[in-house]
Design a protein around this motif. Sequence first.
Motif, PDB file in Angstrom:
ATOM      1  N   ALA A   1      -1.147  -6.255  -7.328  1.00 34.17           N
ATOM      2  CA  ALA A   1      -1.127  -7.434  -6.465  1.00 34.17           C
ATOM      3  C   ALA A   1      -0.766  -7.059  -5.037  1.00 34.17           C
ATOM      4  O   ALA A   1      -1.327  -7.601  -4.075  1.00 34.17           O
ATOM      5  N   LEU A   2       0.162  -6.120  -4.879  1.00 31.63           N
ATOM      6  CA  LEU A   2       0.541  -5.670  -3.542  1.00 31.63           C
ATOM      7  C   LEU A   2      -0.636  -4.976  -2.863  1.00 31.63           C
ATOM      8  O   LEU A   2      -0.909  -5.200  -1.678  1.00 31.63           O
ATOM      9  N   ALA A   3      -1.349  -4.139  -3.611  1.00 35.02           N
ATOM     10  CA  ALA A   3      -2.510  -3.453  -3.047  1.00 35.02           C
ATOM     11  C   ALA A   3      -3.561  -4.460  -2.584  1.00 35.02           C
ATOM     12  O   ALA A   3      -4.153  -4.307  -1.508  1.00 35.02           O
ATOM     13  N   ALA A   4      -3.799  -5.509  -3.383  1.00 29.60           N
ATOM     14  CA  ALA A   4      -4.797  -6.521  -3.025  1.00 29.60           C
ATOM     15  C   ALA A   4      -4.369  -7.311  -1.795  1.00 29.60           C
ATOM     16  O   ALA A   4      -5.184  -7.602  -0.907  1.00 29.60           O
ATOM     17  N   ALA A   5      -3.085  -7.690  -1.731  1.00 30.84           N
ATOM     18  CA  ALA A   5      -2.590  -8.461  -0.592  1.00 30.84           C
ATOM     19  C   ALA A   5      -2.681  -7.651   0.697  1.00 30.84           C
ATOM     20  O   ALA A   5      -3.009  -8.192   1.766  1.00 30.84           O
ATOM     21  N   LEU A   6      -2.395  -6.360   0.615  1.00 31.84           N
ATOM     22  CA  LEU A   6      -2.494  -5.508   1.795  1.00 31.84           C
ATOM     23  C   LEU A   6      -3.950  -5.278   2.199  1.00 31.84           C
ATOM     24  O   LEU A   6      -4.291  -5.301   3.388  1.00 31.84           O
ATOM     25  N   GLU A   7      -4.811  -5.084   1.208  1.00 31.37           N
ATOM     26  CA  GLU A   7      -6.222  -4.855   1.519  1.00 31.37           C
ATOM     27  C   GLU A   7      -6.833  -6.058   2.221  1.00 31.37           C
ATOM     28  O   GLU A   7      -7.693  -5.907   3.093  1.00 31.37           O
ATOM     29  N   ALA A   8      -6.366  -7.266   1.857  1.00 30.02           N
ATOM     30  CA  ALA A   8      -6.873  -8.479   2.504  1.00 30.02           C
ATOM     31  C   ALA A   8      -6.543  -8.494   3.992  1.00 30.02           C
ATOM     32  O   ALA A   8      -7.211  -9.179   4.776  1.00 30.02           O
ATOM     33  N   LYS A   9      -5.514  -7.750   4.369  1.00 30.44           N
ATOM     34  CA  LYS A   9      -5.131  -7.656   5.778  1.00 30.44           C
ATOM     35  C   LYS A   9      -5.539  -6.305   6.380  1.00 30.44           C
ATOM     36  O   LYS A   9      -5.035  -5.908   7.428  1.00 30.44           O
ATOM     37  N   ARG A  10      -6.417  -5.589   5.656  1.00 32.41           N
ATOM     38  CA  ARG A  10      -6.962  -4.306   6.112  1.00 32.41           C
ATOM     39  C   ARG A  10      -5.888  -3.223   6.224  1.00 32.41           C
ATOM     40  O   ARG A  10      -5.937  -2.367   7.094  1.00 32.41           O
ATOM     41  N   TRP A  11      -4.938  -3.270   5.311  1.00 35.70           N
ATOM     42  CA  TRP A  11      -3.917  -2.228   5.201  1.00 35.70           C
ATOM     43  C   TRP A  11      -4.137  -1.455   3.901  1.00 35.70           C
ATOM     44  O   TRP A  11      -4.681  -1.972   2.932  1.00 35.70           O
ATOM     45  N   ARG A  12      -3.670  -0.225   3.888  1.00 35.06           N
ATOM     46  CA  ARG A  12      -3.770   0.636   2.721  1.00 35.06           C
ATOM     47  C   ARG A  12      -2.417   0.747   2.010  1.00 35.06           C
ATOM     48  O   ARG A  12      -1.371   0.588   2.640  1.00 35.06           O
ATOM     49  N   LEU A  13      -2.459   1.027   0.717  1.00 36.38           N
ATOM     50  CA  LEU A  13      -1.240   1.264  -0.066  1.00 36.38           C
ATOM     51  C   LEU A  13      -1.263   2.694  -0.571  1.00 36.38           C
ATOM     52  O   LEU A  13      -2.182   3.100  -1.281  1.00 36.38           O
ATOM     53  N   CYS A  14      -0.245   3.457  -0.217  1.00 37.55           N
ATOM     54  CA  CYS A  14      -0.111   4.851  -0.637  1.00 37.55           C
ATOM     55  C   CYS A  14       1.028   4.960  -1.645  1.00 37.55           C
ATOM     56  O   CYS A  14       2.147   4.522  -1.371  1.00 37.55           O
ATOM     57  N   GLN A  15       0.728   5.538  -2.807  1.00 36.18           N
ATOM     58  CA  GLN A  15       1.733   5.752  -3.850  1.00 36.18           C
ATOM     59  C   GLN A  15       1.850   7.261  -4.114  1.00 36.18           C
ATOM     60  O   GLN A  15       1.067   7.821  -4.869  1.00 36.18           O
ATOM     61  N   PRO A  16       2.835   7.900  -3.496  1.00 41.61           N
ATOM     62  CA  PRO A  16       2.977   9.350  -3.706  1.00 41.61           C
ATOM     63  C   PRO A  16       3.730   9.672  -4.992  1.00 41.61           C
ATOM     64  O   PRO A  16       4.572   8.898  -5.459  1.00 41.61           O
ATOM     65  N   THR A  17       3.389  10.801  -5.570  1.00 40.93           N
ATOM     66  CA  THR A  17       4.199  11.384  -6.639  1.00 40.93           C
ATOM     67  C   THR A  17       5.150  12.374  -5.983  1.00 40.93           C
ATOM     68  O   THR A  17       4.713  13.341  -5.350  1.00 40.93           O
ATOM     69  N   LEU A  18       6.448  12.113  -6.097  1.00 41.44           N
ATOM     70  CA  LEU A  18       7.468  13.003  -5.550  1.00 41.44           C
ATOM     71  C   LEU A  18       8.000  13.912  -6.653  1.00 41.44           C
ATOM     72  O   LEU A  18       7.771  13.669  -7.841  1.00 41.44           O
ATOM     73  N   SER A  19       8.718  14.941  -6.263  1.00 45.69           N
ATOM     74  CA  SER A  19       9.364  15.795  -7.261  1.00 45.69           C
ATOM     75  C   SER A  19      10.315  14.982  -8.137  1.00 45.69           C
ATOM     76  O   SER A  19      10.557  15.320  -9.304  1.00 45.69           O
TER      77      SER A  19
END
Length: 371
Positions: A82-100
């Motif tokens: 849902a967060l990814a969709a809400a951001l995409e509607a405003k032309r923003w990207r969602l980055c989910q990194p894998t950390l150590s």
Amino acid sequence: RACSARSLPARISRVSARRRSRSTARAMASAGASLRGDLTVYKNDPTLVMFTSGPDVRDSEGTVVFVGGLTDGPMGLAYLPALAAALEAKRWRLCQPTLSSSYLGFGVSDLDKDVEELDLVLDRILASANRDETRKKDENENAHPVALVGHSTGCQDIVHFLKRGRHKEIITAVVLQAPVSDREAMCMEHGSEAIEAAHDAARVMMESGDGDSLMPRSTPGVFGAPVTAARYFSLSGRMTLDDMFSSDLTESEFCEKIGHMGLESAPKSLWVQSADDEYAPCSKREGGSARFDALDEDKRRDAADAGGAFEKAIKNAVRGGADGNAESRKVFPVIAIAQYGTEATANHALDGCGDWFAAKVASFVTKKSAA
């Protein structure tokens, strides 16, 4: 009370089923969810990747980097689609990194390492955005805005990043969802006596030069994950590196921990507390029945004044700033309370509140700050 790691009392030999069920429940909630995007290597030896969804960087207005809590990784919370969709509607990207520290790696990592890796993630984001030289921005505006959103222990990563991060100056907004105390959560589930005994064992190991050695697998409060004495000491101790949001911290201690978020150079911040957070003591939730939705600064200030003791402590620490000068405050923190509802439980993971949270985050991070 000194005790060695090899002689932990029998009372702390059990790993709480309730504690383990938290991550299991979240994984089940996200089962079947999917996102399309790019998987990018941002670090070698060991290989670490980041998953980015949303519009192409050439068509995007900015990027949100999500930092999960203990045992989390990409898609670790039900509200992320849902967060990814809400951001995409405003032309923003969602980055989910894998950390150590992602998944069960948190016990052999620490906040300093997380900050180093988040800086590498931002290196990659900025390099990708800067490849498109046709987009011109105002010289006072970041060429590619970046916001940080943290959940649970990920909130500690963000607070620490704003103090130590190499790219801290480019962050335009931060969102802290469920900033709770690991120490208090561990004590609530296993009892203070068991956690204090394990904390003492970690201290003894550190004093013996064995801070990087592993605690027994039965150590309480860490989901059965491998954990070094140094990390356990930090997660379970008072005024340690990880101890930022405990309800027993004094106002001056809070200011020491989060006061830098009130400096003029700091980004705007949104704190999202849950009215029924199972990992927060009742004292932290008292008086938190008001829902602070207004983003207008005057209304926000009045609403924050009506909050509970914990919310007031956050407000005062951030308002005062690390230098104790309230005049240096650029924007006051926004404090939102996720409430009970007919369909929403407003728990630690915001199960049932995902759409509300996603809309609030998307509105907050993309809104231009007043000059």
